[in-house]
Motif scaffolding. Sequence first.
Motif, PDB file in Angstrom:
ATOM      1  N   PRO A   1       0.402  -1.152  -0.139  1.00 44.47           N
ATOM      2  CA  PRO A   1      -0.378   0.076   0.010  1.00 44.47           C
ATOM      3  C   PRO A   1       0.687   1.261   0.193  1.00 44.47           C
ATOM      4  CG  PRO A   1      -0.660  -1.409   1.659  1.00 44.47           C
ATOM      5  CD  PRO A   1       0.661  -2.512   1.233  1.00 44.47           C
ATOM      6  N   GLY A   2       2.076   1.641   0.492  1.00 42.18           N
ATOM      7  CA  GLY A   2       3.087   2.261   1.092  1.00 42.18           C
ATOM      8  C   GLY A   2       3.587   2.826  -0.879  1.00 42.18           C
ATOM      9  N   VAL A   3       4.011   1.055  -1.390  1.00 42.40           N
ATOM     10  CA  VAL A   3       4.559   1.158  -2.549  1.00 42.40           C
ATOM     11  C   VAL A   3       3.841   2.018  -3.288  1.00 42.40           C
ATOM     12  CG1 VAL A   3       5.445  -0.180  -5.026  1.00 42.40           C
ATOM     13  CG2 VAL A   3       6.286  -0.978  -2.372  1.00 42.40           C
ATOM     14  N   ALA A   4       2.647   1.361  -3.464  1.00 46.16           N
ATOM     15  CA  ALA A   4       1.120   2.172  -4.751  1.00 46.16           C
ATOM     16  C   ALA A   4       1.275   3.598  -4.271  1.00 46.16           C
ATOM     17  CB  ALA A   4       0.266   1.230  -4.437  1.00 46.16           C
ATOM     18  N   LYS A   5       0.848   3.824  -3.293  1.00 47.99           N
ATOM     19  CA  LYS A   5       0.924   6.188  -3.286  1.00 47.99           C
ATOM     20  C   LYS A   5       1.651   6.288  -4.013  1.00 47.99           C
ATOM     21  CE  LYS A   5      -0.234   5.781   1.423  1.00 47.99           C
ATOM     22  NZ  LYS A   5       0.116   5.799   3.173  1.00 47.99           N
ATOM     23  N   CYS A   6       3.313   5.794  -5.389  1.00 44.33           N
ATOM     24  CA  CYS A   6       4.194   6.352  -6.095  1.00 44.33           C
ATOM     25  C   CYS A   6       4.151   5.514  -6.859  1.00 44.33           C
ATOM     26  CB  CYS A   6       4.483   7.431  -5.897  1.00 44.33           C
ATOM     27  SG  CYS A   6       5.653   7.981  -6.952  1.00 44.33           S
TER      28      CYS A   6
ATOM     29  N   LEU B   1      12.750  12.758 -12.143  1.00 47.82           N
ATOM     30  CA  LEU B   1      11.347  12.948 -12.814  1.00 47.82           C
ATOM     31  C   LEU B   1      10.519  14.146 -11.963  1.00 47.82           C
ATOM     32  CD1 LEU B   1       9.762   9.574 -11.914  1.00 47.82           C
ATOM     33  CD2 LEU B   1      10.274  10.940 -14.251  1.00 47.82           C
ATOM     34  N   THR B   2      10.705  14.567 -10.806  1.00 50.65           N
ATOM     35  CA  THR B   2      10.459  16.048 -10.055  1.00 50.65           C
ATOM     36  C   THR B   2      11.121  17.381 -10.670  1.00 50.65           C
ATOM     37  OG1 THR B   2      11.066  14.251  -7.998  1.00 50.65           O
ATOM     38  CG2 THR B   2      10.949  17.130  -7.880  1.00 50.65           C
TER      39      THR B   2
ATOM     40  N   PRO C   1      -2.093  17.020  -5.072  1.00 49.47           N
ATOM     41  CA  PRO C   1      -1.226  17.552  -4.076  1.00 49.47           C
ATOM     42  C   PRO C   1      -0.891  16.630  -3.719  1.00 49.47           C
ATOM     43  CG  PRO C   1      -2.861  19.257  -3.759  1.00 49.47           C
ATOM     44  CD  PRO C   1      -2.725  18.893  -5.111  1.00 49.47           C
ATOM     45  N   LYS C   2      -1.940  15.280  -3.499  1.00 48.13           N
ATOM     46  CA  LYS C   2      -1.471  13.939  -2.630  1.00 48.13           C
ATOM     47  C   LYS C   2       0.032  13.316  -3.274  1.00 48.13           C
ATOM     48  CE  LYS C   2      -3.546  11.290   0.775  1.00 48.13           C
ATOM     49  NZ  LYS C   2      -5.046  10.890   1.033  1.00 48.13           N
ATOM     50  N   THR C   3      -0.407  13.211  -4.144  1.00 49.89           N
ATOM     51  CA  THR C   3       1.072  12.464  -5.179  1.00 49.89           C
ATOM     52  C   THR C   3       2.145  13.056  -5.127  1.00 49.89           C
ATOM     53  OG1 THR C   3      -1.039  12.106  -6.824  1.00 49.89           O
ATOM     54  CG2 THR C   3       1.576  11.713  -7.665  1.00 49.89           C
ATOM     55  N   GLN C   4       2.377  14.612  -5.099  1.00 52.06           N
ATOM     56  CA  GLN C   4       3.292  15.162  -5.635  1.00 52.06           C
ATOM     57  C   GLN C   4       3.884  14.642  -3.994  1.00 52.06           C
ATOM     58  OE1 GLN C   4       3.557  19.411  -6.641  1.00 52.06           O
ATOM     59  NE2 GLN C   4       1.918  19.462  -7.003  1.00 52.06           N
ATOM     60  N   LEU C   5       3.496  14.789  -2.936  1.00 53.38           N
ATOM     61  CA  LEU C   5       3.733  14.721  -1.655  1.00 53.38           C
ATOM     62  C   LEU C   5       4.689  13.202  -1.636  1.00 53.38           C
ATOM     63  CD1 LEU C   5       3.677  15.677   1.275  1.00 53.38           C
ATOM     64  CD2 LEU C   5       1.356  13.862   1.902  1.00 53.38           C
ATOM     65  N   HIS C   6       4.448  12.530  -1.920  1.00 54.71           N
ATOM     66  CA  HIS C   6       4.331  11.017  -1.908  1.00 54.71           C
ATOM     67  C   HIS C   6       5.304  11.180  -3.008  1.00 54.71           C
ATOM     68  CE1 HIS C   6       1.800   9.413   0.970  1.00 54.71           C
ATOM     69  NE2 HIS C   6       0.407   9.706  -0.171  1.00 54.71           N
TER      70      HIS C   6
ATOM     71  N   PRO D   1      11.709  10.027  -0.864  1.00 55.76           N
ATOM     72  CA  PRO D   1      10.712   9.681  -0.763  1.00 55.76           C
ATOM     73  C   PRO D   1      10.006   8.172  -0.519  1.00 55.76           C
ATOM     74  CG  PRO D   1      11.316  10.331  -3.054  1.00 55.76           C
ATOM     75  CD  PRO D   1      12.093   9.855  -1.821  1.00 55.76           C
ATOM     76  N   ALA D   2       9.070   8.643   0.748  1.00 54.33           N
ATOM     77  CA  ALA D   2       8.115   7.276   1.529  1.00 54.33           C
ATOM     78  C   ALA D   2       8.395   6.191   0.615  1.00 54.33           C
ATOM     79  CB  ALA D   2       7.131   7.932   2.071  1.00 54.33           C
ATOM     80  N   PRO D   3       7.904   6.107  -0.490  1.00 55.82           N
ATOM     81  CA  PRO D   3       7.577   4.708  -1.673  1.00 55.82           C
ATOM     82  C   PRO D   3       8.762   3.583  -1.313  1.00 55.82           C
ATOM     83  CG  PRO D   3       5.571   6.066  -2.519  1.00 55.82           C
ATOM     84  CD  PRO D   3       7.067   7.167  -1.678  1.00 55.82           C
ATOM     85  N   ILE D   4       9.535   4.991  -0.964  1.00 54.64           N
ATOM     86  CA  ILE D   4      11.451   3.829  -1.394  1.00 54.64           C
ATOM     87  C   ILE D   4      11.557   3.070  -0.321  1.00 54.64           C
ATOM     88  CG2 ILE D   4      13.486   4.004  -1.751  1.00 54.64           C
ATOM     89  CD1 ILE D   4      13.639   6.069  -3.637  1.00 54.64           C
ATOM     90  N   PHE D   5      11.108   3.683   0.288  1.00 57.64           N
ATOM     91  CA  PHE D   5      11.230   2.595   1.713  1.00 57.64           C
ATOM     92  C   PHE D   5       9.958   1.509   1.807  1.00 57.64           C
ATOM     93  CE2 PHE D   5      13.130   6.712   3.591  1.00 57.64           C
ATOM     94  CZ  PHE D   5      14.593   6.133   3.810  1.00 57.64           C
TER      95      PHE D   5
END
Length: 534
Positions: A188-193, A241-242, A252-257, A393-397
């Motif tokens: 679920p964390g990976v899928a955020k980005c 990418l950034t 904004p949510k996608t940008q945050l992750h 970014p959190a999805p990497i973790f």
Amino acid sequence: MAGGGGAAPAPKQDELQPHPVKDQLPNVSYCITSPPPWPEAILLGFQHFLVMLGTTVIIPTALVPQMGGGNDEKARVVQTLLFVAGINTLFQTLFGTRLPAVIGGSYTFVVPTISIILAGRYSNIVDPHEKFLHIMRGTQGALIVASTLQIIVGFSGLWRNVARFLSPLAVVPLVALAGFGLYELGFPGVAKCIEIGLPQIILLVIFSQYIPHSLHSEKPVFDRFSVILSVAIVWLYAYFLTVGGAYRHSPPKTQLHCRTDRSGLVGGSPWIRVPYPFQWGAPTFDAGEAFAMMAASFVSLVESTGTFIAVTRYASATPLPPSVLSRGIGWQGIGILLDGLFGTANGSSVSVENAGLLALTRIGSRRVVQISAGFMIFFSILGKFGAVFASIPAPIFAALYCLFFAYVGAAGLSFLQFCNLNSFRTKFILGLSIFMGLSVPQYFNEYTSVAGYGPVHTKARWFNDIINVIFSSKPFVAGLVAFFLDNTLHRHHDATKRDRGYHWWKRFRSFKADTRSEEFYSLPFNLNKFFPSV
């Protein structure tokens, strides 16, 4: 075919033998007491530091904004959490269990902390910074009181007496769910980005599993440093990418992750700052909140027991003597006390992801983890440098967690080698405890996410928090059910003793019975004279 030359030869006797049972995990490159060469050890230590950063950043990122803090406060809390984690890891590796275990932030304490945030007595404070300070002092008071539970249970030897009743059968559900039970923090964390998280999983698997097998090189570089290599590549890719403007018009949510510049930590961190006790002011105490935090402390004690056992396995050490486990729990209590004194808004427990990293690198050296503690303290004081790594970014973790939590869960399953899987008693205990360990917290968590409060909803908030915290933990429920059934279901039968694998661990029940215990777990500086392990 009979009698002809085409008949298959009779299988050799040893082919039909099951795999032999091993007290210590074989194929580990460096065990607890054998450190790798210095340059390698320093890089491996840095890798442990990188892996524990995930939890260290994710928890304050979730809590501080709710407490009323901005980026400055968030950066200070991350630094403090990192600093205290470094100290606690050193204490644990020197005086506690002496296992290569990283002591970091714990998700178990998030629920009572949120309960403190929502407490009525803070709702009328208008100024957000003032509100943040008041809530922080409230969490500090609760943590200081809650730490006494682990200190007393650990150092009095009470936990030693409980651990003596643990058989390999009861350990399986506890350790398995200490890893697998964290599945919500994985994909679920990976899928955020997904465009960052998925490449990270794939690269990590390729670097750590496939390349070493196809290269056959003398020096194992890829499997040992796969985390550093894959994170560097994916982080760079996320940065491009950034910068390239891929997320310019994203919500904004996608940008945050996804973006590499959205954590707000680099700007909020000072260049140099040493965290110190009571930096937010004097702690405040509230009985109900302290009870709720104590429940979390007890749950984290059980979860840590499971993770310690997994660490023991991956460090290629002999099973953990109960007295050493108890000593480690006592030092973990001191860790939670330090959390309360410094103000991290969160308690401490053994980092599950770092236990998985031991398995990935196959290096269970104590020195490597002590070096990583040095990195934690160093980067928490030099704020800006630490913040650069903390803005990964959190999805990497989350992608790393997919592998590491899986390894810890697998360590739990590996204890089945000591049990008789053809016994119905084993099947009943194993099945029921794992099923309930997944099913009960699922109900509690689902109810909470829909209703906004837990299923136990009486007038006494502290009572609600205690019950909801305890039954939301998967390893706790599974371990409790397995421990109870294993110790009450006709356990005095001779066959039962063999079925549950109790006899395999008999000689590790007391510290002196096996000479290897001395080698792995004895205290430094001749301290064993003053603190004998019974």
